[in-house]
Design an enzyme around this catalytic site. Structure first.
Site, PDB file in Angstrom:
ATOM      1  N   ARG A  56       0.827  -1.196   0.000  1.00  0.00           N
ATOM      2  CA  ARG A  56       0.000   0.000   0.000  1.00  0.00           C
ATOM      3  C   ARG A  56       0.869   1.257   0.000  1.00  0.00           C
ATOM      4  NH1 ARG A  56      -1.734   1.209   4.092  1.00  0.00           N
ATOM      5  NH2 ARG A  56      -0.717  -0.270   5.473  1.00  0.00           N
ATOM      6  N   LYS A 197      -8.680  -2.814   1.087  1.00  0.00           N
ATOM      7  CA  LYS A 197      -8.517  -1.818   2.145  1.00  0.00           C
ATOM      8  C   LYS A 197      -9.385  -0.577   1.884  1.00  0.00           C
ATOM      9  CE  LYS A 197      -5.670  -4.023   4.801  1.00  0.00           C
ATOM     10  NZ  LYS A 197      -6.199  -4.663   6.024  1.00  0.00           N
ATOM     11  N   HIS A 217      -9.231  -4.249  12.782  1.00  0.00           N
ATOM     12  CA  HIS A 217      -8.187  -4.841  11.943  1.00  0.00           C
ATOM     13  C   HIS A 217      -7.632  -6.031  12.726  1.00  0.00           C
ATOM     14  CE1 HIS A 217      -4.017  -4.512   9.875  1.00  0.00           C
ATOM     15  NE2 HIS A 217      -4.841  -5.226   9.146  1.00  0.00           N
ATOM     16  N   SER A 235       0.963  -5.931  10.143  1.00  0.00           N
ATOM     17  CA  SER A 235       1.539  -6.869   9.182  1.00  0.00           C
ATOM     18  C   SER A 235       2.824  -7.494   9.745  1.00  0.00           C
ATOM     19  CB  SER A 235       1.852  -6.129   7.885  1.00  0.00           C
ATOM     20  OG  SER A 235       2.427  -6.992   6.944  1.00  0.00           O
ATOM     21  N   LYS A 239      -0.844 -12.451  12.707  1.00  0.00           N
ATOM     22  CA  LYS A 239      -2.311 -12.395  12.811  1.00  0.00           C
ATOM     23  C   LYS A 239      -2.977 -13.544  12.055  1.00  0.00           C
ATOM     24  CE  LYS A 239      -3.891  -8.432  11.274  1.00  0.00           C
ATOM     25  NZ  LYS A 239      -3.961  -8.809   9.921  1.00  0.00           N
ATOM     26  N   THR A 240      -2.572 -13.755  10.809  1.00  0.00           N
ATOM     27  CA  THR A 240      -3.158 -14.823  10.002  1.00  0.00           C
ATOM     28  C   THR A 240      -2.691 -16.186  10.492  1.00  0.00           C
ATOM     29  OG1 THR A 240      -3.291 -13.381   8.070  1.00  0.00           O
ATOM     30  CG2 THR A 240      -3.376 -15.747   7.659  1.00  0.00           C
ATOM     31  N   ASP A 254      -8.510 -10.942   8.857  1.00  0.00           N
ATOM     32  CA  ASP A 254      -8.015  -9.572   8.769  1.00  0.00           C
ATOM     33  C   ASP A 254      -8.991  -8.477   9.187  1.00  0.00           C
ATOM     34  OD1 ASP A 254      -5.783  -7.903   8.079  1.00  0.00           O
ATOM     35  OD2 ASP A 254      -6.856  -7.292   6.290  1.00  0.00           O
ATOM     36  N   ARG A 319       2.754 -12.165  -1.034  1.00  0.00           N
ATOM     37  CA  ARG A 319       1.396 -12.429  -0.539  1.00  0.00           C
ATOM     38  C   ARG A 319       0.714 -13.547  -1.323  1.00  0.00           C
ATOM     39  NH1 ARG A 319      -1.003  -9.414   3.904  1.00  0.00           N
ATOM     40  NH2 ARG A 319       0.363  -7.624   4.241  1.00  0.00           N
TER      41      ARG A 319
END
Length: 534
Positions: A56, A197, A217, A235, A239-240, A254, A319
């Site tokens: 981003r 996003k 988030h 990031s 988290k994932t 997410d 990704r």
């Protein structure tokens, strides 16, 4: 049946009929290959390169300042105002550009809870961008498409380059939200994360302002007893990875909403996971999700089409996107009840935070507003030692309102539901980055399992030690984790260096929080580190 012949794009100013509607992932992958915009890996997964932008671009994200937003949005470096007249002129130029292109159109929606459903139309210049939208948004049935009316529209033109001086952008790429017209306008960047996003940012305004719902988030999963866990993190903090647990059903990885009914719902229909150093042994569920239908971004393949997940020559931000049904153990629909545990994940490259600690409500609010993690040396030009990185609410780039608005909502929900809140350091132990080592994933998983199972117990002096610098309660014992690992100071073998580094980080916390002090209550302010450096 709804198809390209039965819908019209004329209300957007798109007058030609050269567009493909609601194509399957197989059709979109085939089109991508035929247009020489991607390749297949050895197992048939599509791999694309997103071009100039592999992540981003927060400085090029704008919100149109109008009657809806002018008095509600927290304007500044994160939410940059954009003039309505400039938006209209730029929109006309983008549509003129798209009128000369073969387009890919998809109707989808966000929010798994029917009461919060947001219908979305996505108009893409590239087929693989449209395939990403298929993966990441929720997929309507044929019956739902019959009377589908889009509420928001994403217009995505990676090949269009803005003229900054004329168009009012910072440079040639842009992502602009217009709440009056309900449009997310994206141009000059092929990075697909801008698509999801954009809608996430819109929901981060819509849900708290109009729906009494906290947007988060975070990732989320649910246990066999129906208890829901929430994982906040920036990031690279896990988290994932940590929410994708073979013993718990994944709600989402997410973006979620926490309603006034104490339910949590996924915004999305897929996952967008980092794949740097991915291995089947460490993360079997994510590894197994990389199959036809998934899209790999900016990875490097060998001559046989095999992915080298350790190769970061294109970007560290490699990704994969895939529909959530590529994971076997998922919650259907993507809704959880009975929130019991919240985890704040941080990759502390200074190596001074405990690997797990229990937070009081005031500490939880403070750490939520702070949103700490750290950048390590080598990830960005000029970064030669760990640098603290703070992102309010663990998602500042996507939060249109003032961070304390979200923190107040979270505090209220935490008190109402009686959740336990944990700070988990997935970063370094035994020293800072370059000296210490990354916390072993098996230890972090064991600590989270212990918290979820209640094995860490209620707070007491026998079971917990109050950290002398950060003031958080770190457990003295945890099943499956060596006791020595639980004390960050003990892993350093050098008390003076440990405390010097710890105080350096507390000062960074304090300096970052100054901009929130005027908005935060005394209770929240006291949730931060209370000890000062010598």
């Amino acid at each position: 049946m709804t198809n390209a012949n039965t819908i019209s794009l004329k209300n957007y100013g798109i007058t030609h009929a050269n567009f493909h509607y609601q194509e399957t992932p197989e059709q979109l992958q085939k089109a991508t290959l035929e247009m020489d915009m991607g390749v297949e890996t050895s197992n048939g997964t599509l791999a694309v390169n997103t071009g100039e932008f592999t992540g981003r671009s927060p400085k090029d994200r704008f919100i149109v300042k109008d009657d809806i937003t002018k008095d509600k949005v927290w304007w500044g470096d994160i939410n940059i105002p954009f003039e309505k007249e400039k938006f209209d002129a730029l929109y006309t130029k983008v549509i003129s550009y798209l009128n000369e292109k073969e387009l890919f159109v998809r109707d989808s929606y966000a929010c798994a809870d029917e009461d919060y459903k947001l219908n979305i139309r996505v108009i893409n210049e590239y087929p693989w961008s449209n395939m990403f939208a298929y993966n990441m948004f929720l997929r309507p049935t044929d019956a739902e498409l019959e009377d589908f009316t889009p509420e928001w529209t994403v217009i995505n033109a990676p090949g269009f380059m803005a003229d900054a001086e004329v168009d009012g952008t910072r440079q040639h790429n842009f992502a602009i939200l217009n709440f009056t017209d309900k449009i997310a306008l994206i141009g000059g960047t092929g990075y697909t994360g801008e698509i999801k996003k954009g809608i996430f940012s819109a929901l981060n305004f819509i849900l708290p302002v109009y729906k009494e719902t906290l947007p988060m988030h975070c990732s989320s999963n649910v246990g066999e007893d129906g208890d829901t866990a929430i994982f906040f993190g920036l990031s690279g903090t896990g988290k994932t990875t940590l929410s994708t647990d073979p013993n718990r059903k994944l709600i989402g990885d997410d973006e979620h909403g926490w309603t006034s009914r104490n339910t949590v719902f996924n915004f999305e229909g897929g996952c967008y996971a980092k794949v740097i150093n991915l291995s089947e042994e460490q993360e079997p569920e994510i590894y197994g999700a990389i199959k036809p239908g998934a899209i790999l971004e900016n990875v490097v393949l060998d001559g046989n089409g095999n992915v080298d997940f350790a190769d970061t020559s294109i970007t560290q931000n490699t990704r994969v996107s895939y529909p959530i049904h590529h994971i076997d153990n998922i919650q259907q629909p993507s809704i959880g009840k009975n929130v019991k545990n919240i985890f704040f994940l941080t990759a502390d490259a200074f190596g001074v935070l405990p690997p797990i600690s229990k937070l009081t409500p005031s500490q939880a609010a403070y750490h939520f507003i702070s949103g700490y993690t750290a950048k390590v040396a080598g990830t960005e030009a000029g970064v030669v030692e760990p640098v603290p990185s703070f992102s309010a609410c663990f998602g500042a780039p996507f939060m249109p309102l003032h961070p304390t608005k979200y923190a107040e909502m979270l505090s209220k929900k935490m008190k109402e539901s009686g959740v336990d809140v944990w700070l988990v350091n997935t970063g370094w132990t035994g020293g800072p980055y370059g000296i210490g080592t990354r916390m072993k994933l098996k230890y972090t998983r064991a600590m989270i399992s212990a918290a979820l199972n209640g094995d860490l117990g209620l707070y007491s002096y026998d079971k917990y030690h109050i950290h002398s610098v950060f003031g958080v309660a770190q457990p003295r014992e945890c099943p499956g984790v060596p006791t020595s690992v639980l004390s960050p100071r003990a892993t350093w073998n050098d008390d003076e260096k440990y405390y010097t580094t710890a105080f350096k980080l507390t000062n960074a916390f304090r300096e970052n929080f100054k901009k929130f002090e005027g908005y935060a209550s005394e209770e929240i302010r006291r949730g931060g580190p209370q000890r000062y450096a010598f």
